[in-house]
Motif scaffolding. Structure first.
Motif, PDB file in Angstrom:
ATOM      1  N   ALA A  69      10.267   6.991   4.627  1.00 19.63           N
ATOM      2  CA  ALA A  69       9.740   8.352   4.479  1.00 19.63           C
ATOM      3  C   ALA A  69       8.215   8.370   4.481  1.00 19.63           C
ATOM      4  CB  ALA A  69      10.273   8.989   3.198  1.00 19.63           C
ATOM      5  N   SER A  70       7.584   7.393   3.848  1.00 18.33           N
ATOM      6  CA  SER A  70       6.128   7.376   3.756  1.00 18.33           C
ATOM      7  C   SER A  70       5.476   6.430   4.760  1.00 18.33           C
ATOM      8  CB  SER A  70       5.698   6.959   2.343  1.00 18.33           C
ATOM      9  OG  SER A  70       6.023   5.594   2.112  1.00 18.33           O
ATOM     10  N   GLY A  71       6.208   5.419   5.184  1.00 16.38           N
ATOM     11  CA  GLY A  71       5.629   4.398   6.049  1.00 16.38           C
ATOM     12  C   GLY A  71       4.828   3.353   5.284  1.00 16.38           C
ATOM     13  N   SER A  72       4.960   3.319   3.957  1.00 20.53           N
ATOM     14  CA  SER A  72       4.211   2.371   3.135  1.00 20.53           C
ATOM     15  C   SER A  72       4.586   0.936   3.507  1.00 20.53           C
ATOM     16  CB  SER A  72       4.497   2.619   1.651  1.00 20.53           C
ATOM     17  OG  SER A  72       4.007   3.886   1.269  1.00 20.53           O
ATOM     18  N   LYS A  73       3.542   0.096   3.638  1.00 16.49           N
ATOM     19  CA  LYS A  73       3.726  -1.261   4.141  1.00 16.49           C
ATOM     20  C   LYS A  73       3.086  -2.296   3.226  1.00 16.49           C
ATOM     21  CE  LYS A  73       3.709  -0.131   9.052  1.00 16.49           C
ATOM     22  NZ  LYS A  73       3.230  -0.622  10.351  1.00 16.49           N
ATOM     23  N   PRO A  74       3.658  -3.494   3.166  1.00 14.63           N
ATOM     24  CA  PRO A  74       2.944  -4.612   2.542  1.00 14.63           C
ATOM     25  C   PRO A  74       1.670  -4.877   3.345  1.00 14.63           C
ATOM     26  CG  PRO A  74       5.257  -5.144   2.788  1.00 14.63           C
ATOM     27  CD  PRO A  74       5.016  -3.873   3.561  1.00 14.63           C
ATOM     28  N   GLU A  75       0.572  -5.146   2.627  1.00 12.45           N
ATOM     29  CA  GLU A  75      -0.722  -5.291   3.282  1.00 12.45           C
ATOM     30  C   GLU A  75      -1.429  -6.543   2.780  1.00 12.45           C
ATOM     31  OE1 GLU A  75      -3.398  -1.817   3.863  1.00 12.45           O
ATOM     32  OE2 GLU A  75      -4.719  -2.916   2.513  1.00 12.45           O
ATOM     33  N   HIS A  76      -1.998  -7.277   3.725  1.00  9.85           N
ATOM     34  CA  HIS A  76      -2.793  -8.464   3.410  1.00  9.85           C
ATOM     35  C   HIS A  76      -4.142  -8.273   4.086  1.00  9.85           C
ATOM     36  CE1 HIS A  76       0.948 -10.280   2.042  1.00  9.85           C
ATOM     37  NE2 HIS A  76       1.477  -9.765   3.132  1.00  9.85           N
ATOM     38  N   GLU A  77      -5.204  -8.354   3.277  1.00 10.25           N
ATOM     39  CA  GLU A  77      -6.530  -8.054   3.806  1.00 10.25           C
ATOM     40  C   GLU A  77      -7.534  -9.061   3.268  1.00 10.25           C
ATOM     41  OE1 GLU A  77      -7.864  -3.822   4.711  1.00 10.25           O
ATOM     42  OE2 GLU A  77      -8.732  -4.187   2.729  1.00 10.25           O
ATOM     43  N   THR A  78      -8.497  -9.415   4.107  1.00  8.47           N
ATOM     44  CA  THR A  78      -9.551 -10.329   3.683  1.00  8.47           C
ATOM     45  C   THR A  78     -10.873  -9.933   4.321  1.00  8.47           C
ATOM     46  OG1 THR A  78     -10.118 -12.663   3.387  1.00  8.47           O
ATOM     47  CG2 THR A  78      -9.179 -12.042   5.516  1.00  8.47           C
TER      48      THR A  78
ATOM     49  N   ALA B 220       4.648  -4.021  12.810  1.00 12.37           N
ATOM     50  CA  ALA B 220       3.546  -4.711  12.141  1.00 12.37           C
ATOM     51  C   ALA B 220       2.221  -4.287  12.773  1.00 12.37           C
ATOM     52  CB  ALA B 220       3.732  -6.222  12.241  1.00 12.37           C
ATOM     53  N   GLU B 221       1.127  -4.515  12.045  1.00  6.07           N
ATOM     54  CA  GLU B 221      -0.199  -4.162  12.538  1.00  6.07           C
ATOM     55  C   GLU B 221      -1.175  -5.295  12.237  1.00  6.07           C
ATOM     56  OE1 GLU B 221      -1.572  -0.313  11.013  1.00  6.07           O
ATOM     57  OE2 GLU B 221       0.523   0.198  10.626  1.00  6.07           O
ATOM     58  N   LEU B 222      -2.088  -5.529  13.165  1.00  6.01           N
ATOM     59  CA  LEU B 222      -3.159  -6.496  12.993  1.00  6.01           C
ATOM     60  C   LEU B 222      -4.452  -5.780  13.387  1.00  6.01           C
ATOM     61  CD1 LEU B 222      -3.986  -9.421  12.366  1.00  6.01           C
ATOM     62  CD2 LEU B 222      -3.539  -9.963  14.780  1.00  6.01           C
ATOM     63  N   ARG B 223      -5.363  -5.656  12.418  1.00  3.25           N
ATOM     64  CA  ARG B 223      -6.536  -4.808  12.629  1.00  3.25           C
ATOM     65  C   ARG B 223      -7.801  -5.498  12.146  1.00  3.25           C
ATOM     66  NH1 ARG B 223      -5.919  -0.160   8.870  1.00  3.25           N
ATOM     67  NH2 ARG B 223      -6.890  -1.581   7.403  1.00  3.25           N
ATOM     68  N   VAL B 224      -8.881  -5.297  12.894  1.00  3.92           N
ATOM     69  CA  VAL B 224     -10.217  -5.646  12.449  1.00  3.92           C
ATOM     70  C   VAL B 224     -10.946  -4.325  12.250  1.00  3.92           C
ATOM     71  CG1 VAL B 224     -12.390  -6.797  12.989  1.00  3.92           C
ATOM     72  CG2 VAL B 224     -10.210  -7.839  13.694  1.00  3.92           C
ATOM     73  N   ARG B 225     -11.441  -4.106  11.024  1.00  6.30           N
ATOM     74  CA  ARG B 225     -12.122  -2.845  10.685  1.00  6.30           C
ATOM     75  C   ARG B 225     -13.535  -3.150  10.194  1.00  6.30           C
ATOM     76  NH1 ARG B 225      -9.106   1.137   6.808  1.00  6.30           N
ATOM     77  NH2 ARG B 225      -8.491   2.013   8.822  1.00  6.30           N
ATOM     78  N   THR B 226     -14.496  -2.484  10.804  1.00  6.79           N
ATOM     79  CA  THR B 226     -15.858  -2.524  10.301  1.00  6.79           C
ATOM     80  C   THR B 226     -16.138  -1.173   9.646  1.00  6.79           C
ATOM     81  OG1 THR B 226     -16.581  -4.119  11.939  1.00  6.79           O
ATOM     82  CG2 THR B 226     -18.300  -2.788  10.896  1.00  6.79           C
ATOM     83  N   VAL B 227     -16.562  -1.226   8.388  1.00  6.02           N
ATOM     84  CA  VAL B 227     -16.843  -0.028   7.603  1.00  6.02           C
ATOM     85  C   VAL B 227     -18.353   0.115   7.488  1.00  6.02           C
ATOM     86  CG1 VAL B 227     -16.525   1.116   5.379  1.00  6.02           C
ATOM     87  CG2 VAL B 227     -14.709  -0.362   6.298  1.00  6.02           C
ATOM     88  N   GLU B 228     -18.857   1.214   8.043  1.00  6.15           N
ATOM     89  CA  GLU B 228     -20.291   1.496   7.994  1.00  6.15           C
ATOM     90  C   GLU B 228     -20.546   2.546   6.924  1.00  6.15           C
ATOM     91  OE1 GLU B 228     -21.044   2.741  11.984  1.00  6.15           O
ATOM     92  OE2 GLU B 228     -20.781   0.717  12.794  1.00  6.15           O
ATOM     93  N   SER B 229     -21.389   2.200   5.955  1.00  7.11           N
ATOM     94  CA  SER B 229     -21.709   3.111   4.858  1.00  7.11           C
ATOM     95  C   SER B 229     -22.900   3.989   5.226  1.00  7.11           C
ATOM     96  CB  SER B 229     -22.038   2.317   3.592  1.00  7.11           C
ATOM     97  OG  SER B 229     -20.913   1.549   3.218  1.00  7.11           O
TER      98      SER B 229
ATOM     99  N   GLU C  84       0.861  -1.165   0.000  1.00  3.66           N
ATOM    100  CA  GLU C  84       0.000   0.000   0.000  1.00  3.66           C
ATOM    101  C   GLU C  84       0.906   1.226   0.000  1.00  3.66           C
ATOM    102  OE1 GLU C  84      -3.802   0.932   2.608  1.00  3.66           O
ATOM    103  OE2 GLU C  84      -1.954   1.223   3.736  1.00  3.66           O
ATOM    104  N   ALA C  85       1.072   1.845  -1.175  1.00  2.00           N
ATOM    105  CA  ALA C  85       1.861   3.074  -1.285  1.00  2.00           C
ATOM    106  C   ALA C  85       0.956   4.206  -0.844  1.00  2.00           C
ATOM    107  CB  ALA C  85       2.335   3.285  -2.715  1.00  2.00           C
ATOM    108  N   GLU C  86       1.240   4.772   0.310  1.00  2.00           N
ATOM    109  CA  GLU C  86       0.323   5.739   0.913  1.00  2.00           C
ATOM    110  C   GLU C  86       1.077   6.917   1.503  1.00  2.00           C
ATOM    111  OE1 GLU C  86      -3.275   5.778   4.204  1.00  2.00           O
ATOM    112  OE2 GLU C  86      -1.660   4.338   4.463  1.00  2.00           O
ATOM    113  N   LEU C  87       0.485   8.077   1.333  1.00  2.00           N
ATOM    114  CA  LEU C  87       0.971   9.278   2.007  1.00  2.00           C
ATOM    115  C   LEU C  87      -0.206   9.892   2.751  1.00  2.00           C
ATOM    116  CD1 LEU C  87       3.187  10.810  -0.809  1.00  2.00           C
ATOM    117  CD2 LEU C  87       3.977   9.725   1.309  1.00  2.00           C
ATOM    118  N   LYS C  88       0.100  10.447   3.908  1.00  2.00           N
ATOM    119  CA  LYS C  88      -0.905  11.092   4.743  1.00  2.00           C
ATOM    120  C   LYS C  88      -0.448  12.507   5.033  1.00  2.00           C
ATOM    121  CE  LYS C  88      -1.298   9.466   8.921  1.00  2.00           C
ATOM    122  NZ  LYS C  88      -1.668   8.731  10.125  1.00  2.00           N
TER     123      LYS C  88
END
Length: 186
Positions: free
Chosen positions: A76-85, A48-57, A3-7
């Motif tokens: 510099a960016s903190g971009s990390k490999p990401e695995h999501e399901t 590393a990070e382990l997260r459970v996210r609930t997205v409410e629309s 995930e190439a990300e900048l904030k």
């Protein structure tokens, strides 16, 4: 995939939203995030990070995802490999996390306006973020890439942010988890 990300901190939320609204329609969502770690903070120790996210629309529907992010590949960016399901039973996955020895270390909500766009031939997600416990507004722009394409992907994200009036001086590596934790312990 990475995930190439900048904030960035946003100096003028309304101006940013107006610019993004001209590009595509916003998708308002609330993210309810729970981050897990061991009692010894083994994941945090290796970035590393382990997260459970609930997205409410806005339409009342919700979806939940389990995400693991390994250590940053770009400091510099903190971009990390990401695995999501996708998760079909959030209560069960929370129970699995606890059963495996992980404990919830922080939970908070993010109020987001998501904009799916294509910039420079890349699918990007621009998210305007407000976290109740943190002052100000943030913008996150991300795109998925492989390790070889990370530098180019980040350059494209930077160029898009610059077009939105977000400069290098606005970029931050501040983590919401740290900011919320600091606010709660202050």
């Amino acid at each position: 995939m990475i995930e190439a990300e900048l904030k960035a901190r946003v100096p003028d939320r309304e101006a940013l939203v107006q610019l993004l609204d001209k590009l595509t329609e916003a998708r308002p969502e609330v993210y309810r995030d729970t981050y897990y770690d061991t009692a010894e903070r083994a994941l945090e120790a290796r970035d590393a990070e382990l997260r459970v996210r609930t997205v409410e629309s806005a339409d009342g529907t919700a979806r939940t995802v389990l995400t693991y992010k390994s250590a940053a590949m770009d400091t510099a960016s903190g971009s990390k490999p990401e695995h999501e399901t996708a998760v079909t039973d959030p209560d069960a996955v929370h129970a699995v996390m606890r059963g495996l020895g992980y404990e919830p270390v922080i939970t908070f909500s993010k109020h987001c306006l998501n904009y799916d766009i294509v910039v420079r031939g890349r699918r990007m997600l621009a998210t305007v973020v407000q976290v109740t416990e943190i002052d100000g507004t943030f913008v996150e722009v991300e795109t998925m890439t492989d390790a070889e394409g990370l530098t180019d992907a980040l350059a494209d994200v930077r160029a898009f942010l610059a077009g939105l009036g977000i400069g290098e001086e606005d970029l931050t590596r501040e983590l919401y988890t740290d900011a919320v934790r600091d606010r709660r312990t202050a």
